[in-house]
Enzyme design. Structure first.
Site, short mmCIF file in Angstrom:
data_model
loop_
_atom_site.label_atom_id
_atom_site.label_comp_id
_atom_site.label_asym_id
_atom_site.label_seq_id
_atom_site.Cartn_x
_atom_site.Cartn_y
_atom_site.Cartn_z
N LYS A 87 2.30 -3.48 7.28
CA LYS A 87 2.48 -3.67 5.83
C LYS A 87 3.92 -3.36 5.43
O LYS A 87 4.51 -4.03 4.59
CB LYS A 87 1.52 -2.76 5.05
CG LYS A 87 0.05 -3.07 5.22
CD LYS A 87 -0.37 -4.42 4.67
CE LYS A 87 -0.35 -4.48 3.16
NZ LYS A 87 -0.86 -5.79 2.66
N TYR B 117 -1.41 -0.36 11.30
CA TYR B 117 -1.66 -1.04 10.01
C TYR B 117 -0.50 -0.85 9.04
O TYR B 117 0.07 -1.81 8.52
CB TYR B 117 -2.97 -0.50 9.38
CG TYR B 117 -3.08 -0.81 7.90
CD1 TYR B 117 -3.30 -2.10 7.46
CD2 TYR B 117 -2.94 0.21 6.94
CE1 TYR B 117 -3.39 -2.39 6.10
CE2 TYR B 117 -3.02 -0.08 5.60
CZ TYR B 117 -3.25 -1.37 5.17
OH TYR B 117 -3.31 -1.65 3.82
N THR C 158 0.83 -1.21 0.00
CA THR C 158 0.00 0.00 0.00
C THR C 158 0.86 1.25 0.00
O THR C 158 2.00 1.24 0.49
CB THR C 158 -0.90 0.01 1.26
OG1 THR C 158 -1.46 1.31 1.43
CG2 THR C 158 -0.12 -0.32 2.53
N ASP C 159 0.30 2.34 -0.51
CA ASP C 159 1.02 3.62 -0.47
C ASP C 159 1.22 4.11 0.96
O ASP C 159 2.09 4.95 1.22
CB ASP C 159 0.31 4.69 -1.32
CG ASP C 159 -1.10 5.03 -0.85
OD1 ASP C 159 -1.60 4.38 0.10
OD2 ASP C 159 -1.72 5.92 -1.46
N GLU C 160 0.44 3.57 1.91
CA GLU C 160 0.56 4.04 3.30
C GLU C 160 1.91 3.73 3.92
O GLU C 160 2.26 4.32 4.93
CB GLU C 160 -0.56 3.46 4.16
CG GLU C 160 -1.92 3.93 3.72
CD GLU C 160 -3.02 3.72 4.74
OE1 GLU C 160 -2.74 3.58 5.93
OE2 GLU C 160 -4.18 3.73 4.32
P1 NAD Z 1 -10.26 -6.59 2.95
O1 NAD Z 1 -10.15 -6.32 4.40
O2 NAD Z 1 -11.51 -6.27 2.22
O3 NAD Z 1 -9.98 -8.15 2.69
C1 NAD Z 1 -8.98 -8.86 3.34
C2 NAD Z 1 -9.23 -10.36 3.13
O4 NAD Z 1 -8.18 -11.09 3.77
C3 NAD Z 1 -10.55 -10.86 3.75
O5 NAD Z 1 -11.23 -11.71 2.84
C4 NAD Z 1 -10.09 -11.63 4.98
O6 NAD Z 1 -10.97 -12.70 5.32
C5 NAD Z 1 -8.74 -12.15 4.53
N1 NAD Z 1 -7.84 -12.44 5.66
C6 NAD Z 1 -7.57 -11.64 6.73
N2 NAD Z 1 -6.73 -12.27 7.57
C7 NAD Z 1 -6.43 -13.47 7.00
C8 NAD Z 1 -5.61 -14.56 7.38
N3 NAD Z 1 -4.91 -14.53 8.53
N4 NAD Z 1 -5.54 -15.64 6.57
C9 NAD Z 1 -6.26 -15.69 5.43
N5 NAD Z 1 -7.06 -14.69 5.01
C10 NAD Z 1 -7.15 -13.59 5.80
O7 NAD Z 1 -9.00 -5.87 2.31
P2 NAD Z 1 -8.84 -5.19 0.86
O8 NAD Z 1 -9.27 -3.79 0.94
O9 NAD Z 1 -9.42 -6.08 -0.16
O10 NAD Z 1 -7.25 -5.20 0.75
C11 NAD Z 1 -6.57 -6.29 0.14
C12 NAD Z 1 -5.06 -6.00 0.17
O11 NAD Z 1 -4.79 -4.80 -0.54
C13 NAD Z 1 -4.50 -5.81 1.58
O12 NAD Z 1 -3.23 -6.44 1.62
C14 NAD Z 1 -4.37 -4.30 1.72
O13 NAD Z 1 -3.32 -3.97 2.60
C15 NAD Z 1 -4.05 -3.90 0.29
N6 NAD Z 1 -4.46 -2.54 -0.12
C16 NAD Z 1 -5.75 -2.12 0.06
C17 NAD Z 1 -6.13 -0.85 -0.39
C18 NAD Z 1 -7.53 -0.33 -0.23
O14 NAD Z 1 -7.79 0.82 -0.57
N7 NAD Z 1 -8.49 -1.13 0.25
C19 NAD Z 1 -5.17 -0.03 -1.01
C20 NAD Z 1 -3.86 -0.50 -1.19
C21 NAD Z 1 -3.54 -1.76 -0.74
O1 TDX Z 2 -15.65 7.45 8.99
C1 TDX Z 2 -14.65 7.87 8.40
N1 TDX Z 2 -14.44 9.22 8.32
C2 TDX Z 2 -13.36 9.78 7.72
O2 TDX Z 2 -13.21 11.00 7.69
C3 TDX Z 2 -13.67 6.99 7.78
C4 TDX Z 2 -13.85 5.51 7.82
C5 TDX Z 2 -12.58 7.58 7.15
N2 TDX Z 2 -12.42 8.92 7.14
C6 TDX Z 2 -11.21 9.48 6.48
C7 TDX Z 2 -9.89 8.92 6.96
C8 TDX Z 2 -9.03 8.98 5.72
O3 TDX Z 2 -8.43 10.26 5.62
O4 TDX Z 2 -11.29 9.12 5.10
C9 TDX Z 2 -10.00 8.79 4.56
C10 TDX Z 2 -10.03 7.37 4.02
O5 TDX Z 2 -10.17 6.50 5.12
P1 TDX Z 2 -10.20 4.91 4.96
O6 TDX Z 2 -11.29 4.55 4.00
O7 TDX Z 2 -10.23 4.32 6.32
O8 TDX Z 2 -8.83 4.62 4.19
P2 TDX Z 2 -7.30 4.93 4.57
O9 TDX Z 2 -7.11 5.10 6.02
O10 TDX Z 2 -6.85 6.03 3.66
O11 TDX Z 2 -6.62 3.53 4.13
C11 TDX Z 2 -7.04 2.89 2.90
O12 TDX Z 2 -6.13 3.11 1.86
C12 TDX Z 2 -4.92 2.43 1.86
C13 TDX Z 2 -7.25 1.39 3.09
O13 TDX Z 2 -8.12 1.18 4.19
C14 TDX Z 2 -5.97 0.67 3.30
O14 TDX Z 2 -6.19 -0.74 3.37
C15 TDX Z 2 -5.07 0.95 2.15
O15 TDX Z 2 -3.81 0.39 2.39
#
Ligand code: NAD
Ligand code: TDX
Length: 338
Positions: A155, A151, A126-128
């Site tokens: 990562k 988190y 992730t970019d985080e």
């Molecule tokens: P999500 O939380 O929707 O899904 C995570 C999945 O992993 C779930 O199905 C969960 O059951 C499974 N999981 C969790 N712990 C596990 C374990 N111990 N063993 C097996 N399975 C397990 O997450 P997402 O948003 O789909 O993110 C997927 C990946 O992409 C993550 O690695 C996250 O860090 C990365 N990512 C997410 C975002 C975003 O914006 N959501 C952005 C950049 C990177």
């Molecule tokens: O209720 C809320 N109110 C609010 O202001 C929530 C849930 C979020 N926010 C803000 C926090 C952040 O600045 O919105 C922005 C986005 O929040 P999230 O959806 O929680 O995402 P973020 O914390 O940016 O992280 C996401 O992007 C990178 C994903 O959850 C991560 O898994 C990914 O790695």
């Protein structure tokens, strides 16, 4: 046939990845290993569950025995590790499970991948991991790792471990670092689905701090097209940033959702800020664009409209979620936060 282990394939991005791949190609056999935590949902995979090139295994990536069994049984040659605890707010409420899954779990996968001599191990990062930006500048692949939340630190630890396995054992690893995703099947703890669902239900929209934090949004299919490309053509040992150059302030997103749903801005409620809240993320994705020829296909305007419509048309999917354990999390996270 490419035999791929996809972990976390029942989550938001992983399920969109599996559905996308199985719809578009017949040369991938996918084993989906997912623990089905609160975030994993097999309903996301309805369109893929009967595909002959797909099998689901319920289990934990920390389970060494199971992971080795899967590599052996299915002759796994490719790994894409999506599995993670993924929500920053939850990591602030309790960090341990983040380190267990995101760090130890990744190590179990790396060890098995080493033993079975996989051809490619793709870590979804992730970019985080880069930390927070000021008002200008972009994250490039050479920006120093500087994570701020439990988190993102988990990562980042996983990324460093993946790179160490490449350096030390010559493992054929790849890492992608993507910006904030949105689209169908995103769990409604994340900003966009949470705000859509609260708006539909005429509930308050909790905006953290001043609402001016900036995220760089990408449609989930564009992310997954990049993942597919990196798996196939990425240069071993490299990191690729993925982003669609679409920076927006949180409050702009919230207002846009309200406008699309024809709801009043009176629903907005500014609440106490997230501790350690990163101010701005913005991705420079020129490396993947120039070296692998990827570029985003979806405009934010059309994909956000599609996403809002998806939530409107799939009430059953999220109503089941918000009537379960979600209520407990929601109350812990948002009650008394004003
Ligand atoms: P999500 O939380 O929707 O899904 C995570 C999945 O992993 C779930 O199905 C969960 O059951 C499974 N999981 C969790 N712990 C596990 C374990 N111990 N063993 C097996 N399975 C397990 O997450 P997402 O948003 O789909 O993110 C997927 C990946 O992409 C993550 O690695 C996250 O860090 C990365 N990512 C997410 C975002 C975003 O914006 N959501 C952005 C950049 C990177
Ligand atoms: O209720 C809320 N109110 C609010 O202001 C929530 C849930 C979020 N926010 C803000 C926090 C952040 O600045 O919105 C922005 C986005 O929040 P999230 O959806 O929680 O995402 P973020 O914390 O940016 O992280 C996401 O992007 C990178 C994903 O959850 C991560 O898994 C990914 O790695």
């Amino acid at each position: 046939m490419k035999k791929i282990l996809v972990t976390g394939g029942a989550g938001f991005i992983g399920s969109n990845f599996i559905n996308h791949i199985l719809k578009n190609r017949d040369d991938y056999f996918i084993v989906n290993l997912d623990k089905l935590t609160y975030a994993g949902n097999l309903e996301n995979l309805k369109e893929s569950e009967n595909n002959p090139n797909y099998v689901f295994v319920k289990g934990d990536i920390q389970n060494n025995e199971l992971v080795n069994y899967i590599f052996e049984k299915y002759q796994i040659k490719y790994v894409i590790n999506f599995a993670a605890e993924s929500h920053v707010d939850r990591s602030i409420l309790g960090a341990e499970v983040f380190y267990r899954t995101n760090v130890i779990g990744t190590n179990v996968l790396l060890e098995a991948a080493k033993r079975f001599e996989v051809e490619r191990f793709l870590q979804i990062s992730t970019d985080e991991v880069y930390g927070s930006l000021g008002p200008t500048g972009l994250f490039t692949e050479s920006t120093p790792i500087s994570p701020n939340s439990p988190y993102s630190s988990s990562k980042a630890a996983a990324d460093l471990m993946v790179q160490a396995y490449h350096h030390t054992y010559g493992m054929p690893t790849l890492i992608t670092r993507c910006s904030n995703n949105y689209g169908p099947y995103q769990f409604p703890e994340k900003l966009i689905p949470l705000m859509i669902i609260n708006s539909i239900n005429n509930k308050k929209l909790p905006v953290y701090g001043d609402g001016l934090n900036v995220r760089d949004w990408i449609y989930v299919i564009d992310h997954n097209r990049a993942v597919e490309l990196v798996l196939e053509k990425g240069k071993i040992g490299e990191v690729y940033n993925i982003g669609a150059s679409n920076e927006m302030k949180n409050i702009e997103i919230v207002k846009l959702i309200l406008k699309h749903l024809n709801k009043s801005e009176d629903l907005i409620e500014y609440v106490k800020d997230r501790p350690g809240h990163d101010r701005r993320y913005a991705i420079d994705s020129s490396k993947i664009q120039n070296e692998l020829g990827w570029k985003p296909q979806f405009s934010f305007e059309s994909a956000i409209q599609y996403t809002i419509d998806w939530y409107l048309n799939n009430r059953q999917w999220w109503e089941r979620i918000i009537s379960g354990d979600y209520i407990k999390y929601y109350n812990e996270q948002y009650l008394n936060r004003k």
